[in-house]
Design a protein around this motif. Structure first.
Motif, PDB file in Angstrom:
ATOM      1  N   TYR A  74      51.489 134.894  49.441  1.00 22.63           N
ATOM      2  CA  TYR A  74      50.532 134.288  48.518  1.00 22.63           C
ATOM      3  C   TYR A  74      49.144 134.334  49.161  1.00 22.63           C
ATOM      4  CZ  TYR A  74      48.979 131.125  44.805  1.00 22.63           C
ATOM      5  OH  TYR A  74      48.352 130.575  43.719  1.00 22.63           O
ATOM      6  N   THR A  82      49.478 126.273  42.307  1.00 25.70           N
ATOM      7  CA  THR A  82      50.416 127.251  41.763  1.00 25.70           C
ATOM      8  C   THR A  82      51.587 127.471  42.724  1.00 25.70           C
ATOM      9  OG1 THR A  82      48.653 128.366  40.566  1.00 25.70           O
ATOM     10  CG2 THR A  82      50.656 129.641  40.989  1.00 25.70           C
ATOM     11  N   ASP A 100      45.158 131.383  53.410  1.00 25.61           N
ATOM     12  CA  ASP A 100      43.834 131.044  52.891  1.00 25.61           C
ATOM     13  C   ASP A 100      42.844 131.051  54.041  1.00 25.61           C
ATOM     14  OD1 ASP A 100      43.020 129.631  49.918  1.00 25.61           O
ATOM     15  OD2 ASP A 100      41.507 129.663  51.497  1.00 25.61           O
ATOM     16  N   ASP A 125      42.110 135.404  57.084  1.00 24.82           N
ATOM     17  CA  ASP A 125      41.413 136.186  56.077  1.00 24.82           C
ATOM     18  C   ASP A 125      42.364 137.258  55.532  1.00 24.82           C
ATOM     19  OD1 ASP A 125      39.833 137.943  54.678  1.00 24.82           O
ATOM     20  OD2 ASP A 125      38.240 138.017  56.182  1.00 24.82           O
ATOM     21  N   ALA A 126      42.595 137.218  54.232  1.00 21.45           N
ATOM     22  CA  ALA A 126      43.569 138.144  53.636  1.00 21.45           C
ATOM     23  C   ALA A 126      43.107 139.601  53.678  1.00 21.45           C
ATOM     24  CB  ALA A 126      43.868 137.736  52.195  1.00 21.45           C
ATOM     25  N   ASP A 145      45.145 135.470  44.374  1.00 20.72           N
ATOM     26  CA  ASP A 145      44.113 134.809  43.583  1.00 20.72           C
ATOM     27  C   ASP A 145      43.020 134.386  44.560  1.00 20.72           C
ATOM     28  OD1 ASP A 145      42.569 133.338  41.869  1.00 20.72           O
ATOM     29  OD2 ASP A 145      43.987 131.682  41.648  1.00 20.72           O
TER      30      ASP A 145
HETATM   31  C1  LIG Z   1      40.708 130.306  42.896  1.00 23.97           C
HETATM   32  S1  LIG Z   1      41.247 129.717  44.444  1.00 23.97           S
HETATM   33  C2  LIG Z   1      43.010 129.880  44.381  1.00 23.97           C
HETATM   34  C3  LIG Z   1      43.745 128.842  43.541  1.00 23.97           C
HETATM   35  C4  LIG Z   1      45.243 128.923  43.749  1.00 23.97           C
HETATM   36  N1  LIG Z   1      45.697 130.299  43.694  1.00 23.97           N
HETATM   37  C5  LIG Z   1      46.014 128.115  42.739  1.00 23.97           C
HETATM   38  O1  LIG Z   1      46.234 128.597  41.610  1.00 23.97           O
HETATM   39  O2  LIG Z   1      46.444 127.023  43.079  1.00 23.97           O
HETATM   40  C6  LIG Z   1      40.765 131.010  45.530  1.00 23.97           C
HETATM   41  C7  LIG Z   1      41.132 130.778  46.994  1.00 23.97           C
HETATM   42  O3  LIG Z   1      41.014 131.995  47.690  1.00 23.97           O
HETATM   43  C8  LIG Z   1      40.580 131.743  48.989  1.00 23.97           C
HETATM   44  N2  LIG Z   1      40.026 132.970  49.549  1.00 23.97           N
HETATM   45  C9  LIG Z   1      38.882 133.592  49.241  1.00 23.97           C
HETATM   46  N3  LIG Z   1      38.721 134.705  49.979  1.00 23.97           N
HETATM   47  C10 LIG Z   1      39.802 134.791  50.781  1.00 23.97           C
HETATM   48  C11 LIG Z   1      40.222 135.723  51.775  1.00 23.97           C
HETATM   49  N4  LIG Z   1      39.482 136.791  52.096  1.00 23.97           N
HETATM   50  N5  LIG Z   1      41.380 135.485  52.398  1.00 23.97           N
HETATM   51  C12 LIG Z   1      42.149 134.416  52.094  1.00 23.97           C
HETATM   52  N6  LIG Z   1      41.800 133.513  51.161  1.00 23.97           N
HETATM   53  C13 LIG Z   1      40.648 133.696  50.505  1.00 23.97           C
HETATM   54  C14 LIG Z   1      39.571 130.630  48.808  1.00 23.97           C
HETATM   55  O4  LIG Z   1      39.403 129.911  50.016  1.00 23.97           O
HETATM   56  C15 LIG Z   1      40.215 129.797  47.710  1.00 23.97           C
HETATM   57  O5  LIG Z   1      40.964 128.748  48.244  1.00 23.97           O
END
Ligand SMILES: C[S@@+](CC[C@H](N)C(=O)[O-])C[C@H]1O[C@@H](n2cnc3c(N)ncnc32)[C@H](O)[C@@H]1O
Lengths: 223, 336
Positions: A74, A82, A100, A125-126, A145
């Motif tokens: 995820y 989610t 995350d 970092d993904a 996401d």
């Molecule tokens: C819209 S939220 C996700 C909501 C979650 N999927 C839910 O439905 O409960 C986007 C998340 O992506 C994370 N994010 C953004 N860029 C990222 C990256 N390069 N690697 C990992 N996480 C990242 C942000 O910190 C944020 O928490």
């Protein structure tokens, strides 16, 4: 019986209007959702406005290929809204690797995963999938996401590393985080093209309006 | 044996065709997880590692890495029967420590400057209400003193008679309030004065923090504008990584989106608008000043973020002043 499984997945329930999963951790609420008890079971409401996957199900995405025992990567797990429902579905034989990059939001995930031990929190970092090679295994599904401009590249890279052949991928795309000036329709078409060109089978694409404005959910299957 | 992969369950060894040939079990704790995150090998793994292996995708100090994704995939495909639920608590512990370590001092700056902004709003709101209330008592004075802080300082602890004499007010349209009413007004004015003092303390605190964390940015942008830029970027490193053109319009996101979507003119400055060098120029030249300023701040932020202890702001400041003079005298030139 008040709750019955939805057609697309026997582990997701509906009362005719709302969606639910069976609570893996009885008594635990994750984001203020309602819990309803019936015949010794606890059903946790899956709120469509809070979860893009729930919205995609509500908008009748063709398949929801998640089952007990699945391993899931995820990306962008945030506070686990989610992910907690996916955790309900996969049960104690499955595992979610929750990535995350933001410590601030991970702070909210930690209290939840103290009991929900099928979620492994990983602050990384993904876009650097090699950073979690010591823990993430081959998975059945990649869910992403991250709301980032390069979200499709991140998706593809992680699939390359971790998704088994024939495995599935959900990609939630927020049009505005790719390009604020373009029409969402154009952006979604570009994303679809990019995914197809990479060789994935596109199972379905659904718009998440009105629950999540200018968002779409892509469901693909790996070669 | 050629390739290796470190997993929480042990070290996996593969031959040149990425066939799993050996697995050595290792016990992993939260400390080991953090060591790996930092790109180092935990000691218990170093001890049992064969000579000359290539790590699959993983980067460790003093070791080489094989980056071919196909090979990494193939290796992962042969790893089975790992007990994730049992190690999960170790990963939770590691994440907790990881989150704790991520609290850097620039995050405090972000909170402090946000508190300052909140406080300004709160003070304004309370002052508007206080004035309106006080005008039931002595409206003439409120009309004479526009500045909120000065007004509340003036009335605090003084009687209406004293104030009327001091300000030459002969007759008042204010009503006759009771002792209890007046006491409440005094009570409120005292608390508002305390808020003004808190604001002053916050300003000084931010100044000190900026001196400690981002002395170059502070010298060029000023403590509050600098702190706001750090807040808008989300941190000092984040600010250092932004292009100067973005720094120039930080704080003007709305105008920027309008520009991108609807083609209205692009914003010339965001919070940099509040910088004295921008303020002192005629409107037409402010964009040019903001651009130069953003370029210098970008350099300053890079130094503060990546070579702490180094001070180059005096040089940057000279260049800025030069540009300011040019613009003031109306000589158009290129940004240095
Ligand atoms: C819209 S939220 C996700 C909501 C979650 N999927 C839910 O439905 O409960 C986007 C998340 O992506 C994370 N994010 C953004 N860029 C990222 C990256 N390069 N690697 C990992 N996480 C990242 C942000 O910190 C944020 O928490």
């Amino acid at each position: 019986m008040k709750f019955r499984p939805i057609r697309e997945n026997p582990h997701i329930y509906t009362d005719g209007r709302r969606l639910y999963t069976k609570n893996l951790i009885p008594g635990q609420k994750v984001y203020g959702e309602r819990i309803i008890r019936e015949k010794g079971e606890e059903y946790r409401e899956w709120i469509v406005n809070r979860s893009k996957l729930a919205a995609a199900i509500k908008k009748r995405i063709k398949e929801v290929p998640i089952k007990p025992g699945d391993k899931i990567l995820y990306l962008g797990i945030a506070a686990g809204t989610t992910a907690s429902h996916i955790s309900d579905i996969i049960g104690w034989d499955g595992v979610i690797f929750g990535i995350d990059v933001a410590p601030r939001i991970m702070r909210e995930l930690i209290p939840i995963v103290k009991d929900r031990k099928n979620i492994i929190p990983i602050l990384e970092d993904a876009s650097k999938p090699d950073k979690y090679l010591h823990i993430v295994s081959r998975v059945d599904l990649v869910y992403e996401d991250v709301a980032q401009p390069h979200q499709v590249d991140i998706f593809i890279r992680n699939i390359d590393y971790y998704l088994r052949g024939g495995g599935y991928g959900f990609l939630a795309v927020k049009a505005r985080s790719i390009d604020v000036t373009k029409n969402p329709k154009v952006i979604f078409r570009d994303v679809e093209k990019q995914l197809r060109e990479y060789g994935f089978r596109i199972i379905d694409v659904v718009r998440l309006d009105p629950y999540h404005k200018d968002h779409a959910m892509f469901l693909i299957q790996n070669k | 044996m050629k390739y290796a992969l470190v997993r929480f369950s042990g070290i996996y060894l593969f031959d040149e065709n990425i066939r799993l040939v050996d697995k050595k079990k290792v016990e992993f704790d939260a400390e080991d997880i953090l060591t790996i995150k930092e790109g180092k090998l935990p000691n218990n793994i170093k001890k049992i590692l064969p000579q000359g292996v290539l790590f699959l995708g993983q980067r460790f100090e003093d070791f080489r890495t094989e980056d071919n994704v196909g090979k990494i995939r193939k290796a992962l495909g042969q790893i089975r029967d790992e007990d994730f639920i049992t190690v999960q608590p170790q990963f939770v512990r590691a994440a907790i420590r990881d989150i704790s370590r991520s609290v850097t001092r620039d995050l405090i700056i972000i909170q402090a400057i946000s508190m300052l902004d909140d406080l300004n709003k709160i003070i304004n709101l309370m002052m508007e209400r206080f004035r309106e209330w006080y005008e039931l008592y002595l409206p003439e004075l409120s009309q004479m003193i526009d500045d909120h802080e000065k007004f509340v300082k003036t009335v605090s602890g003084k009687t209406r008679e004293e104030l009327m004499k001091e300000y030459g007010i002969e007759d008042t349209m204010g009503g006759d309030l009771t002792e209890m009413d007046i006491e409440m007004l005094n009570n409120i004015s005292k608390r508002i004065l305390e808020l003004y003092r808190l604001r002053e303390d916050l300003r000084k605190y931010i100044e000190k923090l900026m001196e400690e964390v981002a002395p170059n940015v502070k010298a060029i942008a000023g403590p509050t504008v600098g702190a706001r830029l750090i807040a808008l970027a989300g941190g000092l490193k984040e600010l250092a990584m932004l292009p100067a053109s973005t720094i120039q319009v930080l704080g003007a996101e709305k105008a920027l989106f309008r520009h991108l979507r609807k083609g209205t003119p692009p914003p010339k400055h965001g919070v940099l608008f509040n910088h004295p060098m921008v303020q002192k120029l005629p409107k037409k030249r402010r964009g040019a000043m903001a651009r130069t300023l953003a370029a210098k701040i970008s350099i300053a932020a890079k130094v503060d973020a990546f070579t702490p202890g180094k001070f180059i702001a005096d040089r940057l400041q000279k260049e800025l002043e030069e540009r300011f003079r040019q613009l003031k005298e109306g000589i158009k030139g290129k940004t240095k």
